[in-house]
Motif scaffolding. Structure first.
Motif, PDB file in Angstrom:
ATOM      1  N   TYR A  53      -7.293  -1.686   3.120  1.00 39.42           N
ATOM      2  CA  TYR A  53      -6.010  -2.170   3.612  1.00 39.42           C
ATOM      3  C   TYR A  53      -5.858  -3.666   3.362  1.00 39.42           C
ATOM      4  CZ  TYR A  53      -2.059  -2.996   6.721  1.00 39.42           C
ATOM      5  OH  TYR A  53      -0.838  -3.358   7.222  1.00 39.42           O
ATOM      6  N   GLU A  54      -6.869  -4.422   3.726  1.00 39.82           N
ATOM      7  CA  GLU A  54      -6.755  -5.876   3.589  1.00 39.82           C
ATOM      8  C   GLU A  54      -6.762  -6.305   2.127  1.00 39.82           C
ATOM      9  OE1 GLU A  54      -8.042  -8.366   6.626  1.00 39.82           O
ATOM     10  OE2 GLU A  54      -9.442  -6.956   7.491  1.00 39.82           O
ATOM     11  N   GLY A  55      -7.467  -5.566   1.302  1.00 43.78           N
ATOM     12  CA  GLY A  55      -7.573  -5.931  -0.101  1.00 43.78           C
ATOM     13  C   GLY A  55      -6.392  -5.469  -0.940  1.00 43.78           C
ATOM     14  N   ARG A  86      -9.040   0.635  11.812  1.00 38.47           N
ATOM     15  CA  ARG A  86      -9.176   1.931  12.470  1.00 38.47           C
ATOM     16  C   ARG A  86      -8.243   2.064  13.666  1.00 38.47           C
ATOM     17  NH1 ARG A  86     -13.893   4.056  16.371  1.00 38.47           N
ATOM     18  NH2 ARG A  86     -13.291   2.066  17.287  1.00 38.47           N
ATOM     19  N   ASP A  87      -8.186   1.035  14.507  1.00 39.11           N
ATOM     20  CA  ASP A  87      -7.389   1.149  15.723  1.00 39.11           C
ATOM     21  C   ASP A  87      -5.900   1.230  15.411  1.00 39.11           C
ATOM     22  OD1 ASP A  87      -9.717   1.122  17.086  1.00 39.11           O
ATOM     23  OD2 ASP A  87      -9.659  -1.021  17.545  1.00 39.11           O
ATOM     24  N   ARG A  88      -5.487   0.481  14.386  1.00 42.57           N
ATOM     25  CA  ARG A  88      -4.076   0.494  14.019  1.00 42.57           C
ATOM     26  C   ARG A  88      -3.619   1.896  13.633  1.00 42.57           C
ATOM     27  NH1 ARG A  88      -0.571  -3.528  10.782  1.00 42.57           N
ATOM     28  NH2 ARG A  88      -2.381  -4.854  10.442  1.00 42.57           N
ATOM     29  N   PHE A  89      -4.492   2.622  12.922  1.00 39.96           N
ATOM     30  CA  PHE A  89      -4.137   3.963  12.466  1.00 39.96           C
ATOM     31  C   PHE A  89      -4.970   5.019  13.206  1.00 39.96           C
ATOM     32  CE2 PHE A  89      -3.609   0.984   8.875  1.00 39.96           C
ATOM     33  CZ  PHE A  89      -2.234   1.058   8.763  1.00 39.96           C
ATOM     34  N   LEU A  95       4.064   6.829  -3.743  1.00 44.14           N
ATOM     35  CA  LEU A  95       3.078   7.062  -2.691  1.00 44.14           C
ATOM     36  C   LEU A  95       1.700   7.345  -3.272  1.00 44.14           C
ATOM     37  CD1 LEU A  95       4.813   9.061   0.175  1.00 44.14           C
ATOM     38  CD2 LEU A  95       3.652   6.865   0.285  1.00 44.14           C
ATOM     39  N   SER A  96       1.655   8.128  -4.336  1.00 44.47           N
ATOM     40  CA  SER A  96       0.344   8.473  -4.887  1.00 44.47           C
ATOM     41  C   SER A  96      -0.306   7.258  -5.552  1.00 44.47           C
ATOM     42  CB  SER A  96       0.464   9.643  -5.860  1.00 44.47           C
ATOM     43  OG  SER A  96       0.454   9.203  -7.189  1.00 44.47           O
ATOM     44  N   GLU A 136       3.820  -0.045   6.864  1.00 44.16           N
ATOM     45  CA  GLU A 136       4.540   1.219   6.682  1.00 44.16           C
ATOM     46  C   GLU A 136       4.032   1.952   5.439  1.00 44.16           C
ATOM     47  OE1 GLU A 136       8.788   0.875   6.760  1.00 44.16           O
ATOM     48  OE2 GLU A 136       9.102   2.928   6.089  1.00 44.16           O
ATOM     49  N   MET A 137       3.732   1.189   4.387  1.00 48.26           N
ATOM     50  CA  MET A 137       3.164   1.832   3.189  1.00 48.26           C
ATOM     51  C   MET A 137       1.903   2.603   3.555  1.00 48.26           C
ATOM     52  SD  MET A 137       3.555  -1.225   0.371  1.00 48.26           S
ATOM     53  CE  MET A 137       4.895  -2.412   0.548  1.00 48.26           C
ATOM     54  N   ALA A 138       1.024   1.949   4.295  1.00 51.18           N
ATOM     55  CA  ALA A 138      -0.234   2.600   4.662  1.00 51.18           C
ATOM     56  C   ALA A 138       0.018   3.814   5.539  1.00 51.18           C
ATOM     57  CB  ALA A 138      -1.144   1.599   5.373  1.00 51.18           C
ATOM     58  N   THR A 139       0.934   3.672   6.481  1.00 49.51           N
ATOM     59  CA  THR A 139       1.265   4.804   7.352  1.00 49.51           C
ATOM     60  C   THR A 139       1.764   5.986   6.535  1.00 49.51           C
ATOM     61  OG1 THR A 139       1.850   3.279   9.144  1.00 49.51           O
ATOM     62  CG2 THR A 139       2.690   5.534   9.300  1.00 49.51           C
ATOM     63  N   CYS A 140       2.668   5.707   5.584  1.00 55.62           N
ATOM     64  CA  CYS A 140       3.222   6.786   4.766  1.00 55.62           C
ATOM     65  C   CYS A 140       2.151   7.420   3.886  1.00 55.62           C
ATOM     66  CB  CYS A 140       4.367   6.263   3.904  1.00 55.62           C
ATOM     67  SG  CYS A 140       5.849   5.835   4.840  1.00 55.62           S
ATOM     68  N   VAL A 141       1.283   6.597   3.342  1.00 54.49           N
ATOM     69  CA  VAL A 141       0.210   7.129   2.502  1.00 54.49           C
ATOM     70  C   VAL A 141      -0.687   8.052   3.321  1.00 54.49           C
ATOM     71  CG1 VAL A 141      -1.934   6.512   1.332  1.00 54.49           C
ATOM     72  CG2 VAL A 141       0.177   5.301   0.782  1.00 54.49           C
TER      73      VAL A 141
END
Lengths: 182, 182
Positions: free
Chosen positions: A20-22, A109-112, A8-9, A49-54
């Motif tokens: 996110y896109e990059g 932004r809207d997604r998260f 995660l780190s 999910e990776m981004a959400t968990c981060v």
DNA sequence: ATCAGTTTGTACCGATCGGTACAAACTGGA
DNA sequence: TCCAGTTTGTACCGATCGGTACAAACTGAT
């Protein structure tokens, strides 16, 4: 299960560096040393999910190390000072970007949206709480808390833009004084 | 040749919305209504040249509408107030992102490093100049100018994160008062 | 009307994107 | 030692990436 936390780190650093896109799976695999099989085993939902968990892990870190102490402090003034220490260390004097802030500026932004909103809302609220308990009136506390968070975020932008960590340090010093006054 | 200027402004919106990496040629083509042939005819250097030109146009707009007036104003106080009006209109009370700030936070910072650095350095310098000529000492002018730019950038982040344009407006109101006081 | 010079759409390139399939390599318990 | 269950690497998928090639469609001057 050492893997999850370490991964995660490292994931966070990739998202921080490329957005996110990059943050391609190739880059993520390289940075974590994990193949796609392992990544999709850890995060069945893929990149989202990776981004959400981060974001959740970052949120948890701030909740534990900043917000909770601000709310619970018996001596709120010291808690505010400790927050500035933690912020300066965490953002490495502006050399390290605030991932939540970056997401807030981007198209994801809207997604998260809720995670981003909550992170900042709780920061401002916890800080305002500490400021109020250190002797300020309610309105002044909220206003100053909001301004402090604004300046932290802005100082990251400007110090990175000018490539001068001193800009960040100066802003933090000035804010410490503002928060400690009266 | 209406095309170039209009195209640049549409290009800017795509880069603003999706960042450099997220601004795909498909999206750019859709947003501008131009095919690849036209785009590569206008910008032979491809996406990198598009971004360079967009940054240059933004830089030019700020130079003309903000920096130059700040430096040239006979009544610096009014120029500072006018700057806040222009900033509030340009960033649409925090609903619109600062592309240069976004670039500063992203991985493309080094590629456009000099443009980013110059944009912010000249902003701070022009503002400090106006503040000093309105009666402040040199050190205080620079410090306040830096803080104002920091807060503008931070207010964009926070108001977008909370989805509350009022955050941006409040910050601008407070800064106007700070700048007007002496 | 002609034609050089530009502007445009489209087909195509190799590379990479996020994601899936799946077999080989591991793992701990019996 | 065996085997169920997990973890891993790798091949592969269709879609899309940035960029190129080039012919058709325009343009204005003669």
């Amino acid at each position: 299960m050492t893997s999850r936390a370490e991964t995660l780190s490292k994931l966070a650093e990739v998202f921080r560096a490329h957005g996110y896109e990059g943050a391609s799976l190739a880059r993520i695999g390289r940075a974590t040393g994990l193949g796609k099989g392992s990544l999709y085993n850890l995060f069945p939902g893929g990149k989202a999910e990776m981004a959400t968990c981060v974001l959740a892990e970052i949120d948890g870190w701030f909740e534990t190390n900043l917000y909770a102490p601000l709310r619970a402090a018996e001596r709120p003034g010291e808690a505010v000072a400790a927050m500035f220490d933690a912020v300066d260390a965490y953002f490495r004097s502006g050399r390290r970007v605030c991932l939540v802030g970056v997401v807030a500026l981007g198209s994801e932004r809207d997604r998260f949206g809720e995670a981003v909103r909550s992170y900042f809302a709780r920061w401002v609220a916890a800080l305002a709480d500490a400021l109020q308990r250190s002797g300020r009136d309610a309105a002044g506390s909220t206003a100053l808390a909001e301004e402090i968070v604004v300046q932290i975020q802005g100082a990251i932008v400007l110090s990175r833009a000018l490539d001068q960590p001193a800009v960040f340090s100066r802003a933090m010093t000035a804010l410490r004084a503002r928060a400690a006054a009266d």
